[in-house]
Design a protein around this motif. Structure first.
Motif, mmCIF file in Angstrom:
data_model
loop_
_atom_site.group_PDB
_atom_site.id
_atom_site.type_symbol
_atom_site.label_atom_id
_atom_site.label_comp_id
_atom_site.label_asym_id
_atom_site.label_seq_id
_atom_site.Cartn_x
_atom_site.Cartn_y
_atom_site.Cartn_z
ATOM 1 N N LEU A 1 0.985 -1.053 0.081
ATOM 2 C CA LEU A 1 0.036 -0.040 0.116
ATOM 3 C C LEU A 1 0.739 1.203 -0.223
ATOM 4 C CD1 LEU A 1 -1.832 -2.436 0.823
ATOM 5 C CD2 LEU A 1 -3.029 -0.850 2.558
ATOM 6 N N GLU A 2 0.562 2.264 -0.851
ATOM 7 C CA GLU A 2 1.396 3.400 -0.860
ATOM 8 C C GLU A 2 0.470 4.394 -0.632
ATOM 9 O OE1 GLU A 2 3.404 3.985 -4.978
ATOM 10 O OE2 GLU A 2 2.368 2.197 -5.313
ATOM 11 N N LYS A 3 1.162 5.837 -0.011
ATOM 12 C CA LYS A 3 0.734 6.963 0.013
ATOM 13 C C LYS A 3 -0.186 7.556 -1.084
ATOM 14 C CE LYS A 3 4.442 8.344 2.795
ATOM 15 N NZ LYS A 3 5.663 9.468 3.138
ATOM 16 N N GLY A 4 -1.282 8.003 -0.521
ATOM 17 C CA GLY A 4 -2.378 8.605 -1.727
ATOM 18 C C GLY A 4 -3.285 7.405 -2.189
ATOM 19 N N VAL A 5 -2.992 6.102 -2.035
ATOM 20 C CA VAL A 5 -3.941 5.170 -2.625
ATOM 21 C C VAL A 5 -4.975 4.765 -1.768
ATOM 22 C CG1 VAL A 5 -4.031 2.894 -3.375
ATOM 23 C CG2 VAL A 5 -2.037 4.265 -4.013
ATOM 24 N N HIS A 6 -6.290 5.052 -1.901
ATOM 25 C CA HIS A 6 -7.441 4.839 -1.059
ATOM 26 C C HIS A 6 -8.140 3.567 -1.207
ATOM 27 C CE1 HIS A 6 -7.064 9.119 0.158
ATOM 28 N NE2 HIS A 6 -7.074 9.319 -1.218
ATOM 29 N N ILE A 7 -8.458 2.849 -0.396
ATOM 30 C CA ILE A 7 -9.047 1.540 -0.299
ATOM 31 C C ILE A 7 -10.279 1.482 0.342
ATOM 32 C CG2 ILE A 7 -8.737 -0.882 -0.264
ATOM 33 C CD1 ILE A 7 -5.696 -0.209 -0.005
ATOM 34 N N ARG A 8 -11.265 1.050 0.259
ATOM 35 C CA ARG A 8 -12.537 1.104 0.925
ATOM 36 C C ARG A 8 -13.311 -0.478 1.022
ATOM 37 N NH1 ARG A 8 -15.161 5.497 2.101
ATOM 38 N NH2 ARG A 8 -17.318 4.493 1.998
ATOM 39 N N GLN A 9 -13.723 -0.913 1.846
ATOM 40 C CA GLN A 9 -14.362 -2.037 1.848
ATOM 41 C C GLN A 9 -15.147 -2.352 0.776
ATOM 42 O OE1 GLN A 9 -14.567 -3.189 5.873
ATOM 43 N NE2 GLN A 9 -14.389 -5.121 4.713
ATOM 44 N N ASP A 10 -14.931 -3.623 0.524
ATOM 45 C CA ASP A 10 -15.727 -4.202 -0.798
ATOM 46 C C ASP A 10 -15.463 -3.467 -2.085
ATOM 47 O OD1 ASP A 10 -17.057 -6.287 0.571
ATOM 48 O OD2 ASP A 10 -18.855 -5.321 1.087
ATOM 49 N N ARG A 11 -14.341 -2.451 -2.272
ATOM 50 C CA ARG A 11 -14.062 -1.648 -3.248
ATOM 51 C C ARG A 11 -12.435 -1.951 -3.466
ATOM 52 N NH1 ARG A 11 -17.823 3.472 -2.198
ATOM 53 N NH2 ARG A 11 -19.685 2.418 -1.669
ATOM 54 N N PRO A 12 -11.792 -3.079 -3.783
ATOM 55 C CA PRO A 12 -10.580 -3.026 -4.091
ATOM 56 C C PRO A 12 -9.850 -2.135 -4.915
ATOM 57 C CG PRO A 12 -11.535 -4.924 -5.195
ATOM 58 C CD PRO A 12 -12.618 -4.088 -4.515
ATOM 59 N N ASN A 13 -8.838 -1.549 -4.799
ATOM 60 C CA ASN A 13 -8.089 -0.592 -5.535
ATOM 61 C C ASN A 13 -7.160 -1.638 -6.391
ATOM 62 O OD1 ASN A 13 -6.584 1.406 -6.882
ATOM 63 N ND2 ASN A 13 -7.130 2.731 -4.985
ATOM 64 N N LEU A 14 -7.249 -1.238 -7.819
ATOM 65 C CA LEU A 14 -6.385 -1.733 -8.844
ATOM 66 C C LEU A 14 -4.785 -1.525 -8.780
ATOM 67 C CD1 LEU A 14 -8.803 -2.640 -11.866
ATOM 68 C CD2 LEU A 14 -8.173 -4.177 -9.805
ATOM 69 N N ARG A 15 -4.737 -0.310 -8.253
ATOM 70 C CA ARG A 15 -3.416 0.181 -7.854
ATOM 71 C C ARG A 15 -2.669 -0.369 -7.009
ATOM 72 N NH1 ARG A 15 -4.236 6.477 -7.279
ATOM 73 N NH2 ARG A 15 -1.973 6.285 -7.200
ATOM 74 N N VAL A 16 -3.247 -1.455 -6.053
ATOM 75 C CA VAL A 16 -2.367 -2.115 -4.931
ATOM 76 C C VAL A 16 -1.760 -3.376 -5.749
ATOM 77 C CG1 VAL A 16 -2.635 -3.282 -2.694
ATOM 78 C CG2 VAL A 16 -3.938 -0.884 -3.320
ATOM 79 N N PRO A 17 -0.539 -3.426 -6.057
ATOM 80 C CA PRO A 17 0.141 -4.503 -6.073
ATOM 81 C C PRO A 17 0.276 -5.612 -5.210
ATOM 82 C CG PRO A 17 1.915 -2.780 -5.903
ATOM 83 C CD PRO A 17 0.480 -2.322 -5.397
ATOM 84 N N GLU A 18 -0.032 -6.788 -5.799
ATOM 85 C CA GLU A 18 0.220 -8.054 -4.872
ATOM 86 C C GLU A 18 1.181 -9.037 -5.160
ATOM 87 O OE1 GLU A 18 -3.433 -9.833 -3.141
ATOM 88 O OE2 GLU A 18 -4.650 -8.155 -4.112
ATOM 89 N N GLY A 19 1.797 -9.780 -4.472
ATOM 90 C CA GLY A 19 2.707 -10.717 -5.149
ATOM 91 C C GLY A 19 4.072 -10.857 -4.157
ATOM 92 N N PRO A 20 5.022 -11.675 -4.524
ATOM 93 C CA PRO A 20 6.202 -11.791 -3.752
ATOM 94 C C PRO A 20 6.947 -10.423 -3.930
ATOM 95 C CG PRO A 20 5.692 -13.796 -5.160
ATOM 96 C CD PRO A 20 4.804 -12.905 -5.495
ATOM 97 N N PHE A 21 7.951 -9.974 -3.365
ATOM 98 C CA PHE A 21 8.695 -8.921 -3.532
ATOM 99 C C PHE A 21 10.061 -8.877 -3.117
ATOM 100 C CE2 PHE A 21 6.848 -8.274 0.707
ATOM 101 C CZ PHE A 21 7.970 -7.687 1.428
ATOM 102 N N GLU A 22 10.850 -8.043 -3.663
ATOM 103 C CA GLU A 22 12.326 -7.850 -2.992
ATOM 104 C C GLU A 22 12.815 -6.477 -2.754
ATOM 105 O OE1 GLU A 22 14.963 -9.802 -5.573
ATOM 106 O OE2 GLU A 22 14.661 -8.150 -7.167
#
Length: 203
Positions: free
Chosen positions: A42-63
């Protein structure tokens, strides 16, 4: 150091290591990091609401190398500066929290108290007090935008005075209140507010 990353919050990484136990490490001490499990970043300025996922949130393994975190998401590698990260949450917890809906009896916090006093002399005095204060803020985590808040309160005071050859005097005061707030998207300002207060005096 080998261990399991639990979360990142408030500029600190929380690890669990078999040899060292639970560890809290600031970002400035992390030069490189490889996490094979899937996490949501999750980054600054990215808003996420219940039941409304934000496609700007990346998911996966990281380094992490230096001041750059790279997420291996399904859409490709996504680079995020460390300074812009607010939270890193394991993917299962993230999806369960975003898509889940707490049941009506879940998420309540508050207090319940009560008391009584008795005095026996020429007069007999009895006093009873009770108080309930409950708040339910949805969602229950800080990284989701506020959606709604419910407030319930109740207080009561009952007392009686008795003495020989006179009628007993009883007094009761009961007060209840309820409030429901709904919030604007991407703000912490209530969109609508409904409240009700009831006070009853018995004597």
């Amino acid at each position: 150091m080998k261990g399991h990353l639990e979360k990142v919050e408030g500029g600190f990484l929380y690890f669990h290591s078999g040899g060292a136990g639970k560890l809290k490490v600031a970002w400035k001490y992390v030069l490189s990091l490889h996490v094979p499990e899937s996490f949501a970043v999750l980054e600054k300025g990215v808003h996420i609401r219940q039941d409304r996922p934000n496609l700007r949130v990346p998911e996966g393994p990281f380094e992490v190398k230096g001041q750059i975190l790279t997420v291996s998401s399904v859409s490709g590698a996504i680079r995020v500066p460390i300074g812009k990260i607010t939270h890193i949450i394991d993917a299962k917890t993230y999806e369960k929290t975003v898509y889940g809906n707490p049941r009506l009896w879940q998420g309540w916090t508050g207090s319940v108290s009560g008391g009584a006093s008795f005095v026996q002399s020429t007069q007999s005095l009895e006093t009873f007090n009770s108080s309930i204060a409950l708040v339910r803020a949805i969602p229950v985590v800080s990284w989701l935008e506020p959606d709604n808040r419910s407030i319930l309160g109740f207080t009561s005071t009952y007392g009686s005075i008795a003495q020989p050859n006179t009628p007993t005097i009883s007094t009761g005061i009961y007060h209840g209140n309820a409030e429901q707030d709904e919030y604007f998207p991407e703000t912490s300002m209530p969109l609508s507010r409904h409240s009700m207060t009831i006070t009853q005096l018995l004597g």
